[in-house]
Design a protein around this motif. Structure first.
Motif, PDB file in Angstrom:
ATOM      1  N   HIS A 193     -41.833 -17.614 -16.981  1.00 63.87           N
ATOM      2  CA  HIS A 193     -40.558 -16.908 -16.881  1.00 63.87           C
ATOM      3  C   HIS A 193     -40.066 -16.778 -15.444  1.00 63.87           C
ATOM      4  CE1 HIS A 193     -41.416 -15.220 -21.070  1.00 63.87           C
ATOM      5  NE2 HIS A 193     -40.343 -15.970 -21.155  1.00 63.87           N
TER       6      HIS A 193
ATOM      7  N   PRO B 285     -38.366 -19.260 -13.093  1.00 60.73           N
ATOM      8  CA  PRO B 285     -37.813 -20.614 -13.189  1.00 60.73           C
ATOM      9  C   PRO B 285     -37.826 -21.377 -11.862  1.00 60.73           C
ATOM     10  CG  PRO B 285     -36.059 -19.001 -13.106  1.00 60.73           C
ATOM     11  CD  PRO B 285     -37.334 -18.223 -13.176  1.00 60.73           C
TER      12      PRO B 285
ATOM     13  N   HIS C 226     -40.216 -16.939 -28.615  1.00 57.69           N
ATOM     14  CA  HIS C 226     -40.607 -15.896 -27.662  1.00 57.69           C
ATOM     15  C   HIS C 226     -41.845 -15.124 -28.110  1.00 57.69           C
ATOM     16  CE1 HIS C 226     -37.630 -15.931 -24.382  1.00 57.69           C
ATOM     17  NE2 HIS C 226     -36.894 -16.566 -25.273  1.00 57.69           N
TER      18      HIS C 226
ATOM     19  N   HIS D 274     -38.198 -24.779 -21.374  1.00 59.82           N
ATOM     20  CA  HIS D 274     -36.777 -24.515 -21.092  1.00 59.82           C
ATOM     21  C   HIS D 274     -36.611 -23.329 -20.147  1.00 59.82           C
ATOM     22  CE1 HIS D 274     -32.555 -23.924 -21.368  1.00 59.82           C
ATOM     23  NE2 HIS D 274     -32.653 -22.817 -22.071  1.00 59.82           N
ATOM     24  N   HIS D 275     -37.435 -22.307 -20.296  1.00 57.01           N
ATOM     25  CA  HIS D 275     -37.343 -21.171 -19.381  1.00 57.01           C
ATOM     26  C   HIS D 275     -37.882 -21.524 -18.005  1.00 57.01           C
ATOM     27  CE1 HIS D 275     -35.893 -17.515 -21.510  1.00 57.01           C
ATOM     28  NE2 HIS D 275     -36.083 -18.304 -22.560  1.00 57.01           N
TER      29      HIS D 275
ATOM     30  N   PRO E  48     -34.738 -24.387 -16.503  1.00 53.44           N
ATOM     31  CA  PRO E  48     -33.531 -24.167 -17.323  1.00 53.44           C
ATOM     32  C   PRO E  48     -32.383 -25.122 -17.040  1.00 53.44           C
ATOM     33  CG  PRO E  48     -33.727 -22.480 -15.631  1.00 53.44           C
ATOM     34  CD  PRO E  48     -35.000 -23.260 -15.601  1.00 53.44           C
TER      35      PRO E  48
ATOM     36  N   HIS F 216     -25.434 -24.307 -26.573  1.00 59.10           N
ATOM     37  CA  HIS F 216     -26.487 -24.036 -25.603  1.00 59.10           C
ATOM     38  C   HIS F 216     -26.331 -24.927 -24.374  1.00 59.10           C
ATOM     39  CE1 HIS F 216     -31.065 -23.704 -24.667  1.00 59.10           C
ATOM     40  NE2 HIS F 216     -30.353 -22.835 -23.973  1.00 59.10           N
TER      41      HIS F 216
ATOM     42  N   HIS G  72     -25.105 -23.846 -20.199  1.00 59.74           N
ATOM     43  CA  HIS G  72     -25.834 -24.176 -18.980  1.00 59.74           C
ATOM     44  C   HIS G  72     -25.037 -25.083 -18.045  1.00 59.74           C
ATOM     45  CE1 HIS G  72     -30.012 -22.619 -19.497  1.00 59.74           C
ATOM     46  NE2 HIS G  72     -29.597 -22.510 -20.754  1.00 59.74           N
TER      47      HIS G  72
ATOM     48  N   HIS H 192     -26.080 -15.235 -21.890  1.00 65.16           N
ATOM     49  CA  HIS H 192     -27.273 -16.093 -21.936  1.00 65.16           C
ATOM     50  C   HIS H 192     -27.989 -16.104 -20.587  1.00 65.16           C
ATOM     51  CE1 HIS H 192     -29.924 -19.055 -23.577  1.00 65.16           C
ATOM     52  NE2 HIS H 192     -29.579 -19.979 -22.701  1.00 65.16           N
TER      53      HIS H 192
ATOM     54  N   HIS I 168     -30.332 -13.345 -20.487  1.00 65.11           N
ATOM     55  CA  HIS I 168     -31.557 -13.617 -21.242  1.00 65.11           C
ATOM     56  C   HIS I 168     -32.555 -14.394 -20.384  1.00 65.11           C
ATOM     57  CE1 HIS I 168     -34.282 -14.857 -24.429  1.00 65.11           C
ATOM     58  NE2 HIS I 168     -34.098 -16.119 -24.066  1.00 65.11           N
ATOM     59  N   HIS I 169     -32.053 -15.334 -19.610  1.00 64.63           N
ATOM     60  CA  HIS I 169     -32.942 -16.153 -18.786  1.00 64.63           C
ATOM     61  C   HIS I 169     -33.473 -15.405 -17.572  1.00 64.63           C
ATOM     62  CE1 HIS I 169     -33.277 -20.336 -20.136  1.00 64.63           C
ATOM     63  NE2 HIS I 169     -32.104 -20.166 -20.727  1.00 64.63           N
TER      64      HIS I 169
ATOM     65  N   GLN J 213     -35.949 -11.351 -20.763  1.00 61.97           N
ATOM     66  CA  GLN J 213     -36.201 -12.433 -21.707  1.00 61.97           C
ATOM     67  C   GLN J 213     -36.482 -11.925 -23.117  1.00 61.97           C
ATOM     68  OE1 GLN J 213     -37.889 -12.275 -18.712  1.00 61.97           O
ATOM     69  NE2 GLN J 213     -36.824 -13.894 -17.595  1.00 61.97           N
TER      70      GLN J 213
END
Length: 371
Positions: free
Chosen positions: A141, A143, A233, A254-255, A258, A309, A313, A330, A333-334, A338
Motif C-alpha cells: 500500500h 505505491p 482487499h 495495482h495498489h 497504480p 477504472h 487513472h 478513487h 481509496h488509493h 484503502q
C-alpha cells in the motif's frame, strides 16, 4: 492549489524537465505530470519551487502513500547539475538538516523508500512477494511508479498485461451474442409466428429481457463492490507465501504500481474463467433464456467498470464533472484510506454498506503530488 505561482517556472523548461524541491531533495515530475490527479497545470505552476510547505498544508496535505510515491521521481543532485536552472532551484530551499531537526516529522529527511530494498525490482515479482510476510501489507500500500514484471517467462508475462481497448473489443460482442441467444431461447417458449398477438408479444418480450439485462447490470455493481471489498482487499495470512502471492496477482499489484497502464484492466484469460463461472451459476438458478440475458448485463457492467477504472487513472475529465468527482473519490481509496471507497464505477453500494468517504473534500489532500 488554485493559483499559479509565477516566477521561476521558465527556468525549468530546459530538456523538458519539470523539477521541484522538497526538503532539500530534487524531484523530476515530467513523467508523472500527465497522470497527476490534480492536473498537469498544477505541477507546472510550481515548477522550480520548493513545495515542502505546500504539500503539508491544508487543503492539499498529502498522505503517507502519496509522499512515498513521490520518491519514485527523486533524482540525484549530480543528475541535474548540467541544468542551468539547478543552482537557482537549490537556493530556493533550505537544506534538509536546517528545516527538520533529527526526530522531527518524518517523511522529509528519512529514507522512507528503504522498504523497496525488501524486493529486487529487476527480477520477477511473483516469486518474491510471498517472502515479505508481515511486511507485505505495508509494502503493497506504499505505491511506486516503476516497471513491474510479474513472471519469468515472456509468454506468461505477455498474458498478464492488457491494453484497455482489448476489454470492449472482446467482451462487447459476447454481450450482444448472449443477449441475442437469450432472446431466441426465451421467446421460443412464449409465442409462435402464427399467433394473433405475435408482434405485441415480441415487443413485451424484448422489454422484459431488457429489464433482465438491467438487473444483470445492477447485479454487477454489487458484485464489483463485493469482489473489491471482500476478495481484493482481504488480508492474506502473513505466514502464507501462497496467499500473499495470490493477493498480489489479484489486486495488490495495482495498489503497488497504480499507474502501470497495462495492469489496470483484467486480462481476458482470467476474465473468461469468471464469465464461465457466472454462466454456470445463473444457468443453474434461472431459465436458460433469462440467464443468458442476465449474464449479458453483468458482462456489460464489467466492461463499464474496467473502462471507468482506466479512465479514472488516465483520463482528463472536466473539472467538477461526475467523472472528476469519481476520480477524486478513487484517489482517496488509493492514497488515503484503502479500507474505504470500494465503488469504482459508482458509489452506489458504498452508501448502504457504510464505506463511503464522509469528507469528500479530503480528496484534495491527496492530489498526490501537487508538488
Amino acid at each position: 492549489m488554485s493559483s499559479c505561482v509565477k516566477g521561476s517556472n521558465d527556468q525549468l523548461r530546459e530538456d523538458n524537465q519539470l523539477l521541484v524541491l522538497k526538503s532539500g531533495n530534487t524531484y523530476a515530475l515530467s513523467p508523472f505530470s500527465k497522470v497527476h490527479p490534480g492536473g498537469e497545470k498544477v505541477l507546472q505552476c510550481y515548477a522550480g519551487r520548493d513545495v515542502s510547505g505546500v504539500m503539508q498544508a491544508k487543503p492539499h496535505r498529502h498522505s503517507k502513500a502519496a509522499l512515498y510515491l513521490m520518491e519514485s521521481y527523486k533524482i540525484d543532485k549530480t543528475d541535474v547539475k548540467s541544468i542551468s536552472s539547478y543552482d537557482a532551484l537549490s537556493n530556493e530551499s533550505e537544506s534538509c538538516e536546517q528545516k527538520s531537526p533529527v526526530g522531527s516529522s518524518a517523511n522529509d529527511c528519512t529514507d522512507v523508500y528503504q522498504l523497496e530494498s525488501l524486493v529486487d525490482w529487476n527480477k520477477p515479482m511473483f516469486w518474491q512477494v510471498g517472502k515479505l510476510g508481515s511486511q507485505y501489507k505495508t509494502w503493497v500500500h506504499l505505491p511506486v511508479d516503476r516497471p513491474l514484471r510479474l513472471f519469468k517467462y515472456d509468454f506468461v508475462e505477455f498474458f498478464s498485461k492488457t491494453p484497455w481497448f482489448v476489454v470492449p473489443l472482446i467482451w462487447l460482442p459476447v454481450v450482444i451474442f448472449l443477449f441475442h441467444k437469450g432472446r431466441i431461447i426465451h421467446s421460443s417458449h412464449l409465442w409462435s409466428a402464427s399467433s394473433k398477438y405475435a408482434e405485441m408479444q415480441q415487443f413485451a418480450d424484448i422489454v422484459f429481457l431488457l429489464a433482465v439485462f438491467g438487473l444483470g447490470l445492477l447485479g454487477w455493481s454489487l458484485l464489483e463492490y463485493c469482489l473489491h471489498r471482500f476478495l481484493f482487499h482481504a488480508t492474506p495470512p502473513s505466514d502464507s507465501p501462497f496467499w500473499i502471492s495470490m493477493h498480489f496477482i489479484l489486486h495488490g499489484q495495482h495498489h503497488k504500481v497504480p499507474f502501470d497502464a497495462g495492469r489496470l484492466v483484467f486480462p481476458p484469460v482470467a476474465a473468461s474463467l469468471f464469465v464461465m463461472f457466472l454462466l454456470t451459476l445463473w444457468h443453474a438458478i434461472l431459465p436458460a433464456g433469462i440467464s443468458f440475458c442476465f449474464v449479458a448485463g453483468q458482462i456489460f457492467g464489467y466492461v463499464c467498470y474496467d473502462l471507468t477504472h482506466y479512465y479514472l487513472h488516465f483520463g482528463a475529465s472536466e473539472s467538477d464533472s461526475y467523472f472528476d468527482r469519481l476520480r477524486k473519490y478513487h484517489v482517496q481509496h488509493h492514497f488515503v484510506q484503502q479500507n474505504m471507497g470500494f465503488g469504482i464505477s459508482s458509489k452506489l453500494w458504498d452508501l448502504p454498506f457504510g464505506t463511503v468517504f464522509i469528507d469528500s473534500s479530503s480528496a484534495s489532500r491527496v492530489d498526490m503530488k501537487d508538488s
